[in-house]
Design an enzyme around this catalytic site. Structure first.
Site, PDB file in Angstrom:
ATOM      1  N   MET A 183      -2.604 -61.012  64.192  1.00 27.31           N
ATOM      2  CA  MET A 183      -3.238 -61.538  62.977  1.00 27.31           C
ATOM      3  C   MET A 183      -3.100 -60.556  61.816  1.00 27.31           C
ATOM      4  SD  MET A 183      -4.493 -64.545  62.620  1.00 27.31           S
ATOM      5  CE  MET A 183      -5.910 -64.628  61.543  1.00 27.31           C
ATOM      6  N   ASP A 208       7.521 -62.517  74.136  1.00 21.01           N
ATOM      7  CA  ASP A 208       7.081 -61.415  73.264  1.00 21.01           C
ATOM      8  C   ASP A 208       5.801 -61.745  72.503  1.00 21.01           C
ATOM      9  OD1 ASP A 208       9.336 -59.979  74.048  1.00 21.01           O
ATOM     10  OD2 ASP A 208      10.552 -60.831  72.443  1.00 21.01           O
ATOM     11  N   GLN A 240       8.336 -63.772  79.797  1.00 23.20           N
ATOM     12  CA  GLN A 240       8.928 -64.749  78.871  1.00 23.20           C
ATOM     13  C   GLN A 240       7.806 -65.661  78.322  1.00 23.20           C
ATOM     14  OE1 GLN A 240      10.899 -64.368  82.155  1.00 23.20           O
ATOM     15  NE2 GLN A 240      11.453 -62.617  80.920  1.00 23.20           N
ATOM     16  N   ARG A 261      17.151 -56.031  69.827  1.00 21.25           N
ATOM     17  CA  ARG A 261      17.674 -57.013  68.861  1.00 21.25           C
ATOM     18  C   ARG A 261      16.583 -57.425  67.870  1.00 21.25           C
ATOM     19  NH1 ARG A 261      19.895 -61.715  72.684  1.00 21.25           N
ATOM     20  NH2 ARG A 261      18.126 -61.044  73.912  1.00 21.25           N
ATOM     21  N   LYS A 268       1.878 -60.331  75.634  1.00 20.72           N
ATOM     22  CA  LYS A 268       1.212 -60.547  76.929  1.00 20.72           C
ATOM     23  C   LYS A 268       0.809 -59.207  77.556  1.00 20.72           C
ATOM     24  CE  LYS A 268       5.014 -62.573  78.175  1.00 20.72           C
ATOM     25  NZ  LYS A 268       5.732 -62.655  76.893  1.00 20.72           N
ATOM     26  N   GLY A 322      10.124 -57.354  78.529  1.00 23.38           N
ATOM     27  CA  GLY A 322       9.744 -56.052  77.984  1.00 23.38           C
ATOM     28  C   GLY A 322       8.319 -56.180  77.490  1.00 23.38           C
ATOM     29  N   HIS A 323       7.390 -55.610  78.228  1.00 29.51           N
ATOM     30  CA  HIS A 323       5.972 -55.740  77.883  1.00 29.51           C
ATOM     31  C   HIS A 323       5.458 -54.389  77.399  1.00 29.51           C
ATOM     32  CE1 HIS A 323       5.517 -59.461  80.713  1.00 29.51           C
ATOM     33  NE2 HIS A 323       6.457 -59.603  79.818  1.00 29.51           N
ATOM     34  N   THR A 336      16.039 -55.189  74.397  1.00 32.36           N
ATOM     35  CA  THR A 336      17.401 -55.066  73.874  1.00 32.36           C
ATOM     36  C   THR A 336      17.450 -54.457  72.469  1.00 32.36           C
ATOM     37  OG1 THR A 336      17.261 -57.289  72.962  1.00 32.36           O
ATOM     38  CG2 THR A 336      18.175 -57.081  75.184  1.00 32.36           C
TER      39      THR A 336
HETATM   40  P1  GDP Z   1       5.243 -59.187  75.532  1.00 35.23           P
HETATM   41  O1  GDP Z   1       6.653 -59.229  75.992  1.00 35.23           O
HETATM   42  O2  GDP Z   1       4.639 -60.538  75.430  1.00 35.23           O
HETATM   43  O3  GDP Z   1       4.373 -58.250  76.335  1.00 35.23           O
HETATM   44  O4  GDP Z   1       5.292 -58.602  74.036  1.00 35.23           O
HETATM   45  P2  GDP Z   1       6.173 -57.350  73.514  1.00 35.23           P
HETATM   46  O5  GDP Z   1       5.578 -56.100  74.037  1.00 35.23           O
HETATM   47  O6  GDP Z   1       7.616 -57.592  73.757  1.00 35.23           O
HETATM   48  O7  GDP Z   1       5.988 -57.497  71.946  1.00 35.23           O
HETATM   49  C1  GDP Z   1       4.740 -57.424  71.346  1.00 35.23           C
HETATM   50  C2  GDP Z   1       4.727 -56.254  70.356  1.00 35.23           C
HETATM   51  O8  GDP Z   1       3.641 -56.371  69.487  1.00 35.23           O
HETATM   52  C3  GDP Z   1       4.548 -54.896  71.024  1.00 35.23           C
HETATM   53  O9  GDP Z   1       5.263 -53.942  70.302  1.00 35.23           O
HETATM   54  C4  GDP Z   1       3.047 -54.649  70.909  1.00 35.23           C
HETATM   55  O10 GDP Z   1       2.725 -53.273  70.918  1.00 35.23           O
HETATM   56  C5  GDP Z   1       2.763 -55.253  69.571  1.00 35.23           C
HETATM   57  N1  GDP Z   1       1.415 -55.832  69.393  1.00 35.23           N
HETATM   58  C6  GDP Z   1       0.597 -56.400  70.296  1.00 35.23           C
HETATM   59  N2  GDP Z   1      -0.478 -56.950  69.704  1.00 35.23           N
HETATM   60  C7  GDP Z   1      -0.338 -56.717  68.385  1.00 35.23           C
HETATM   61  C8  GDP Z   1      -1.107 -57.058  67.226  1.00 35.23           C
HETATM   62  O11 GDP Z   1      -2.132 -57.717  67.302  1.00 35.23           O
HETATM   63  N3  GDP Z   1      -0.631 -56.632  66.027  1.00 35.23           N
HETATM   64  C9  GDP Z   1       0.512 -55.919  65.895  1.00 35.23           C
HETATM   65  N4  GDP Z   1       0.881 -55.543  64.690  1.00 35.23           N
HETATM   66  N5  GDP Z   1       1.276 -55.601  66.959  1.00 35.23           N
HETATM   67  C10 GDP Z   1       0.862 -56.002  68.187  1.00 35.23           C
HETATM   68  P1  IMO Z   2       9.048 -61.050  77.588  1.00 42.09           P
HETATM   69  O1  IMO Z   2       8.487 -61.098  78.988  1.00 42.09           O
HETATM   70  C1  IMO Z   2      11.685 -62.839  74.593  1.00 42.09           C
HETATM   71  C2  IMO Z   2      15.293 -64.802  76.078  1.00 42.09           C
HETATM   72  C3  IMO Z   2      16.627 -64.172  75.742  1.00 42.09           C
HETATM   73  C4  IMO Z   2      17.504 -65.389  75.713  1.00 42.09           C
HETATM   74  C5  IMO Z   2      16.944 -66.237  76.841  1.00 42.09           C
HETATM   75  C6  IMO Z   2      17.683 -66.109  78.150  1.00 42.09           C
HETATM   76  O2  IMO Z   2       9.188 -59.688  77.037  1.00 42.09           O
HETATM   77  O3  IMO Z   2       8.306 -61.996  76.703  1.00 42.09           O
HETATM   78  P2  IMO Z   2      17.786 -64.196  80.003  1.00 42.09           P
HETATM   79  O4  IMO Z   2      18.217 -62.760  79.896  1.00 42.09           O
HETATM   80  O5  IMO Z   2      16.416 -64.386  80.510  1.00 42.09           O
HETATM   81  O6  IMO Z   2      18.784 -65.046  80.744  1.00 42.09           O
HETATM   82  O7  IMO Z   2      17.836 -64.740  78.464  1.00 42.09           O
HETATM   83  O8  IMO Z   2      15.605 -65.834  77.004  1.00 42.09           O
HETATM   84  N1  IMO Z   2      14.327 -63.897  76.752  1.00 42.09           N
HETATM   85  C7  IMO Z   2      13.259 -63.390  76.158  1.00 42.09           C
HETATM   86  N2  IMO Z   2      12.835 -63.477  74.877  1.00 42.09           N
HETATM   87  N3  IMO Z   2      10.941 -62.184  75.516  1.00 42.09           N
HETATM   88  C8  IMO Z   2      11.326 -62.096  76.804  1.00 42.09           C
HETATM   89  O9  IMO Z   2      10.563 -61.563  77.770  1.00 42.09           O
HETATM   90  C9  IMO Z   2      12.558 -62.691  77.165  1.00 42.09           C
HETATM   91  N4  IMO Z   2      13.256 -62.788  78.323  1.00 42.09           N
HETATM   92  C10 IMO Z   2      14.317 -63.529  78.053  1.00 42.09           C
HETATM   93  O10 IMO Z   2      16.574 -63.506  74.498  1.00 42.09           O
HETATM   94  O11 IMO Z   2      17.302 -66.092  74.508  1.00 42.09           O
HETATM   95 MG    MG Z   3       8.561 -58.646  75.376  1.00 44.27          MG
END
Ligand code: GDP
Ligand code: IMO
Ligand code: MG
Length: 427
Positions: free
Chosen positions: A335, A13, A227, A306, A16, A40-41, A304
């Site tokens: 930032m 998270d 991840q 969470r 990316k 979840g991206h 999820t």
């Molecule tokens: P990923 O799994 O690495 O693609 O990241 P996620 O999408 O799960 O979580 C990143 C969250 O931060 C998302 O809701 C994005 O929209 C948000 N986001 C991304 N860059 C920034 C930032 O620079 N500032 C803030 N406040 N939110 C951001």
């Molecule tokens: P993105 O790509 C954050 C975590 C789960 C758990 C562990 C194992 O959005 O960054 P799994 O279901 O893979 O067997 O769970 O890894 N986990 C993540 N945490 N971002 C993710 O993906 C994750 N994918 C799995 O919360 O701790």
């Molecule tokens: Mg994510």
């Protein structure tokens, strides 16, 4: 040379998806190569928010080919839902999406096993998986005898395969509370998955050969990690990890593109740290500051929902993953979230059983015992979400970036100051 990778440096998270979407216009192909619906991206473009689980974050850029590679474990129902929701929003999919016929399929029994196994681990702390069947599906892949790949769905013996696997699974999983609507009837499952297969047919191909042709033709490819490096099954905080090589080390195996074609690796990190699920987290803040970061950063899981555990930036961990994933530069995200805090801290080393340690421990018990040693800096307490050049950032924020680059040992190439594509400092 064609290959650039975007790899998470923490526990996932790291944003990316945002970076991949931003960079995609410079590439012809974007590849997901490990993980599955656990990812979840999020991509935010103006007033539109897209949440992607299997499909690469490049899909929102028209004319770019998006590949779901061999190392991914795919849930066809979720994948089709993703496709449908993108189509409804006017995103071009046909001709822009390729699915590996070697990708393994997540079946209902994998999800049931995941739930059952996650209820307790050896040391009593749950991994806290996403319950998407990831571990059991990868387990069957490595075990080989009960695994089914996407390409198998189109073969005449698919029905027999399903029957054989279900018979064995029912024996192995007797007594497991399935808590699933599906009754594991071979005929029902065969019909259901044959239906998915028909709908996915236009996208399925041998992506390994496709990508090998592409690199040899010098086409520009962006690899999108899922991840984060600390969740890597071999080099992460085992057993509190995912079941794939989610560090930079997984790119070649998961995509089929040898490492010699990869010329640049960008490591993505938040300006602080988050973690979802169980496992040690030395810089975790269980106080009001942690809660504040969660609210300011909207730190709730994309997959999820969470609440994410939040804490200070851990330079010991990120220095380790920067080396492990072989990164060239850092993209530092979120930032803007830290802007509101009176002071910020960076963990520069650990104290483990009275000893000062700079190295990230290999055993989870040592990481559990690690007390963070912090460097404290004054907060900048100024909105940075409209800054578009590094020079526009307050001195305190620039000092924070410089210190992170110094401690991690890599330059910061991009700084993100908000979720939108535009909210990025590129200079
Ligand atoms: P990923 O799994 O690495 O693609 O990241 P996620 O999408 O799960 O979580 C990143 C969250 O931060 C998302 O809701 C994005 O929209 C948000 N986001 C991304 N860059 C920034 C930032 O620079 N500032 C803030 N406040 N939110 C951001
Ligand atoms: P993105 O790509 C954050 C975590 C789960 C758990 C562990 C194992 O959005 O960054 P799994 O279901 O893979 O067997 O769970 O890894 N986990 C993540 N945490 N971002 C993710 O993906 C994750 N994918 C799995 O919360 O701790
Ligand atoms: Mg994510």
């Amino acid at each position: 040379m064609p290959g650039t990778c975007v790899i998470g440096l923490q526990w996932g998270d790291e944003a990316k998806g945002k970076l991949v979407d931003l960079l995609t216009s410079q590439f012809e192909i974007v590849v997901r190569y490990q993980g599955g619906a656990n990812a979840g991206h999020t991509v935010v473009i103006g007033d539109q928010t897209y949440k992607l689980h299997h499909i690469p974050s490049g899909i929102l850029n028209p004319g770019v080919i998006n590949v779901v590679g061999t190392g991914v474990v795919a849930n066809p129902a979720t994948l089709l839902k993703e496709i449908d929701s993108l189509l409804q929003r006017g995103i071009q999919i046909q001709g822009n999406l390729l699915l590996s016929d070697r990708a393994h399929i997540v079946f209902p029994w994998h999800i049931a096993e995941d739930r059952a196994m996650d209820s307790s681990t050896a040391d009593g702390e749950n991994i806290g998986t996403t319950h998407r069947g990831i571990g059991p599906c990868y387990g069957d892949k490595v075990g080989r005898s009960h695994a089914i790949r996407l390409g198998d769905l189109y073969r005449p013996d698919f029905r027999q395969k399903i029957e054989r696997v279900i018979t064995i699974k029912q024996e192995l999983l007797a007594g497991v509370d399935w808590s699933l609507p599906n009754d594991l009837d071979p005929q029902t499952i065969h019909a259901e998955f044959s239906g998915y297969a028909e709908r996915l047919r236009p996208y399925v191909c041998d992506t390994t050969s496709y990508l090998l042709d592409a690199v040899e033709a010098q086409r520009k490819i962006l690899f999108e990690g899922a991840q984060g490096s600390l969740l890597d099954v071999d080099h992460g905080t085992y057993p509190f990890v995912t079941s794939s090589n989610s560090s930079g080390l997984g790119v070649a195996a998961g995509s089929g593109v040898p490492g010699r074609w990869i010329t640049k690796v960008i490591g993505v990190a938040k300006a602080y740290t988050t973690r979802v699920g169980g496992g040690p987290f030395p810089t975790e803040l269980s106080d009001a500051t942690g809660q504040r970061i969660r609210e300011l950063g909207k730190e709730y899981g994309t997959t999820t929902g969470r609440p994410r555990r939040c804490g200070w930036f851990d330079a010991v961990a990120v220095r380790y993953t920067a080396r492990l994933s072989g990164i060239d530069t850092i993209s530092l995200m979120m930032m803007d979230v830290l802007s509101h805090l009176p002071e910020v801290k960076i963990c520069t080393s650990y104290e483990i059983n009275g000893e000062r340690v700079n190295r990230f421990p290999s055993h989870v018990d040592d990481l559990r015992a690690a007390q963070p040693v912090y460097e404290t800096m004054p907060g900048w307490q100024q909105d940075v979400s409209k800054a578009r050049r590094r020079a526009e950032l307050p001195d305190g924020a620039r000092r924070y970036l410089d210190r992170i680059a110094e401690l991690v040992g890599r330059p910061i190439e991009f700084v993100s100051v908000g979720p939108d594509r535009d909210q990025t400092i590129l200079d």
